[in-house]
Design a protein around this motif. Structure first.
Motif, mmCIF file in Angstrom:
data_model
loop_
_atom_site.group_PDB
_atom_site.id
_atom_site.type_symbol
_atom_site.label_atom_id
_atom_site.label_comp_id
_atom_site.label_asym_id
_atom_site.label_seq_id
_atom_site.Cartn_x
_atom_site.Cartn_y
_atom_site.Cartn_z
ATOM 1 N N LEU A 136 0.841 -1.178 -0.015
ATOM 2 C CA LEU A 136 0.197 0.039 -0.105
ATOM 3 C C LEU A 136 0.792 1.122 -0.019
ATOM 4 O O LEU A 136 0.286 2.440 -0.019
ATOM 5 C CB LEU A 136 -0.979 -0.125 1.276
ATOM 6 N N GLY A 137 2.066 1.068 0.124
ATOM 7 C CA GLY A 137 3.008 2.166 -0.118
ATOM 8 C C GLY A 137 3.104 3.025 1.414
ATOM 9 O O GLY A 137 3.115 4.283 1.563
ATOM 10 N N LEU A 138 2.717 2.509 2.348
ATOM 11 C CA LEU A 138 2.675 3.184 3.807
ATOM 12 C C LEU A 138 3.793 3.145 4.440
ATOM 13 O O LEU A 138 4.863 2.053 4.444
ATOM 14 C CB LEU A 138 1.617 2.306 4.620
ATOM 15 N N ASP A 139 4.075 4.214 5.384
ATOM 16 C CA ASP A 139 5.093 4.145 6.247
ATOM 17 C C ASP A 139 4.537 3.682 7.722
ATOM 18 O O ASP A 139 3.489 3.585 7.897
ATOM 19 C CB ASP A 139 5.897 5.479 6.155
ATOM 20 N N ARG A 140 5.571 3.867 8.678
ATOM 21 C CA ARG A 140 5.339 3.458 9.969
ATOM 22 C C ARG A 140 4.357 4.449 10.661
ATOM 23 O O ARG A 140 3.268 3.843 11.348
ATOM 24 C CB ARG A 140 6.518 3.425 10.696
ATOM 25 N N LYS A 141 4.267 5.789 10.436
ATOM 26 C CA LYS A 141 3.390 6.670 10.930
ATOM 27 C C LYS A 141 1.921 6.137 10.545
ATOM 28 O O LYS A 141 0.882 6.466 11.348
ATOM 29 C CB LYS A 141 3.471 8.145 9.972
ATOM 30 N N ALA A 142 1.632 5.762 9.270
ATOM 31 C CA ALA A 142 0.421 5.315 8.874
ATOM 32 C C ALA A 142 -0.162 4.259 9.808
ATOM 33 O O ALA A 142 -1.512 4.197 9.989
ATOM 34 C CB ALA A 142 0.399 4.705 7.651
ATOM 35 N N LEU A 143 0.613 3.525 10.483
ATOM 36 C CA LEU A 143 -0.158 2.605 11.582
ATOM 37 C C LEU A 143 -0.173 2.896 12.868
ATOM 38 O O LEU A 143 -0.946 2.483 13.817
ATOM 39 C CB LEU A 143 0.992 1.454 11.906
ATOM 40 N N GLU A 144 0.038 4.294 13.320
ATOM 41 C CA GLU A 144 -0.469 4.905 14.267
ATOM 42 C C GLU A 144 -1.642 4.792 14.645
ATOM 43 O O GLU A 144 -1.994 4.547 15.891
ATOM 44 C CB GLU A 144 0.317 6.270 14.668
ATOM 45 N N PRO A 145 -2.761 5.046 13.901
ATOM 46 C CA PRO A 145 -4.047 5.068 14.224
ATOM 47 C C PRO A 145 -4.603 3.694 14.691
ATOM 48 O O PRO A 145 -5.378 3.501 15.676
ATOM 49 C CB PRO A 145 -4.857 5.451 12.991
ATOM 50 N N SER A 146 -3.987 2.466 14.296
ATOM 51 C CA SER A 146 -4.257 1.300 14.631
ATOM 52 C C SER A 146 -3.520 0.856 15.923
ATOM 53 O O SER A 146 -3.913 0.152 16.586
ATOM 54 C CB SER A 146 -3.974 0.258 13.322
ATOM 55 N N ILE A 147 -2.165 0.926 15.904
ATOM 56 C CA ILE A 147 -1.316 0.579 17.021
ATOM 57 C C ILE A 147 -0.982 1.556 18.218
ATOM 58 O O ILE A 147 -0.976 0.934 19.430
ATOM 59 C CB ILE A 147 -0.033 0.166 16.328
ATOM 60 N N SER A 166 0.907 5.236 19.541
ATOM 61 C CA SER A 166 2.195 6.064 19.372
ATOM 62 C C SER A 166 3.410 5.497 18.386
ATOM 63 O O SER A 166 3.424 4.227 18.039
ATOM 64 C CB SER A 166 2.831 6.339 20.759
ATOM 65 N N ARG A 167 4.141 6.322 18.075
ATOM 66 C CA ARG A 167 5.432 5.940 17.008
ATOM 67 C C ARG A 167 5.918 5.032 17.829
ATOM 68 O O ARG A 167 6.709 3.947 17.230
ATOM 69 C CB ARG A 167 6.152 7.375 16.679
ATOM 70 N N ALA A 168 6.281 5.170 19.141
ATOM 71 C CA ALA A 168 7.094 4.131 20.006
ATOM 72 C C ALA A 168 6.670 2.826 20.027
ATOM 73 O O ALA A 168 7.341 1.832 19.911
ATOM 74 C CB ALA A 168 7.387 4.793 21.388
ATOM 75 N N ARG A 169 5.393 2.953 20.070
ATOM 76 C CA ARG A 169 4.359 1.397 20.280
ATOM 77 C C ARG A 169 4.509 0.800 18.886
ATOM 78 O O ARG A 169 4.622 -0.292 18.750
ATOM 79 C CB ARG A 169 2.927 1.875 20.546
ATOM 80 N N VAL A 170 4.404 1.594 17.385
ATOM 81 C CA VAL A 170 4.596 0.948 16.425
ATOM 82 C C VAL A 170 6.009 0.425 16.375
ATOM 83 O O VAL A 170 5.879 -0.781 15.828
ATOM 84 C CB VAL A 170 4.135 1.987 15.378
ATOM 85 N N SER A 171 6.739 0.942 16.616
ATOM 86 C CA SER A 171 8.449 0.541 16.499
ATOM 87 C C SER A 171 8.391 -0.950 17.484
ATOM 88 O O SER A 171 9.118 -1.783 17.022
ATOM 89 C CB SER A 171 9.382 1.707 17.067
ATOM 90 N N GLU A 172 8.055 -0.772 18.411
ATOM 91 C CA GLU A 172 7.672 -1.796 19.519
ATOM 92 C C GLU A 172 7.333 -3.033 18.817
ATOM 93 O O GLU A 172 7.662 -4.275 18.779
ATOM 94 C CB GLU A 172 7.284 -1.835 20.837
ATOM 95 N N VAL A 173 6.168 -2.821 18.392
ATOM 96 C CA VAL A 173 5.311 -3.969 17.678
ATOM 97 C C VAL A 173 6.095 -4.542 16.438
ATOM 98 O O VAL A 173 6.258 -5.626 16.267
ATOM 99 C CB VAL A 173 3.995 -3.572 17.265
ATOM 100 N N ARG A 175 9.109 -6.518 19.979
ATOM 101 C CA ARG A 175 9.281 -6.393 21.423
ATOM 102 C C ARG A 175 7.900 -6.072 22.142
ATOM 103 O O ARG A 175 7.678 -6.505 23.459
ATOM 104 C CB ARG A 175 10.051 -5.178 21.466
ATOM 105 N N ARG A 176 6.921 -5.936 21.201
ATOM 106 C CA ARG A 176 5.412 -5.743 22.156
ATOM 107 C C ARG A 176 4.663 -6.619 21.324
ATOM 108 O O ARG A 176 4.732 -6.755 20.078
ATOM 109 C CB ARG A 176 5.171 -4.538 22.140
ATOM 110 N N ARG A 177 3.774 -7.604 21.865
ATOM 111 C CA ARG A 177 2.904 -8.198 21.184
ATOM 112 C C ARG A 177 1.679 -7.519 20.631
ATOM 113 O O ARG A 177 1.382 -6.528 21.427
ATOM 114 C CB ARG A 177 2.272 -9.397 21.910
ATOM 115 N N LEU A 178 0.770 -7.795 19.675
ATOM 116 C CA LEU A 178 -0.526 -6.928 19.380
ATOM 117 C C LEU A 178 -1.500 -7.353 20.398
ATOM 118 O O LEU A 178 -1.698 -8.442 20.777
ATOM 119 C CB LEU A 178 -0.847 -7.558 18.057
ATOM 120 N N THR A 179 -2.240 -6.203 20.582
ATOM 121 C CA THR A 179 -3.495 -6.654 21.474
ATOM 122 C C THR A 179 -4.555 -6.912 20.730
ATOM 123 O O THR A 179 -4.626 -6.688 19.524
ATOM 124 C CB THR A 179 -3.956 -5.356 22.283
#
Length: 117
Positions: A68-79, A81-88, A92-96
């Motif tokens: 889809l040509g998405l970057d990590r920022k595009a996942l922020e609404p679903s996951i 913060s930027r840090a949480r996206v990075s952890e997932v 390092r962090r499991r999906l809830t």
């Protein structure tokens, strides 16, 4: 080649070669009937001996992002913060459950693939 159950890799290779030879057989001919029977035998053997496992959830997310040509920022609404996206994405962090629901809706990845995380 006589048609019989496939029990090993050698028989599997032979059946695949015969299928390739018969590939253009016209429907309704004995050759086409042979092709259909061989294909069913190969499918049965492969399901038992060469299972296809579901993709890794994080790899599925990365693949879909690339499609889809998405970057990590595009996942922020679903996951989150930027840090949480990075952890997932780093594992390092499991999906809830909530993340899985939102990612399924946002990216269209089957929920059962995401649950395996």
């Amino acid at each position: 080649m006589q048609i019989k159950p496939i029990h090993n890799q050698k028989q599997h290779r032979e059946a695949l070669a015969e299928i390739e030879r018969l590939w253009s057989a016209k429907a309704g001919t004995p050759a086409h009937d042979r092709l259909e029977v061989l294909a069913a035998l190969v499918e049965d053997f492969e399901e038992k001996h060469q299972p296809i496992y579901p993709p890794d959830p994080i790899e599925a997310i990365r693949f879909r992002m690339e499609q889809l040509g998405l970057d990590r920022k595009a996942l922020e609404p679903s996951i989150g913060s930027r840090a949480r996206v990075s952890e997932v994405l780093s594992g390092r962090r499991r999906l809830t459950l909530d993340m899985i629901r939102r990612l399924h809706k946002q990216l269209g990845i089957p929920a059962d693939v995401l649950v395996a995380a």
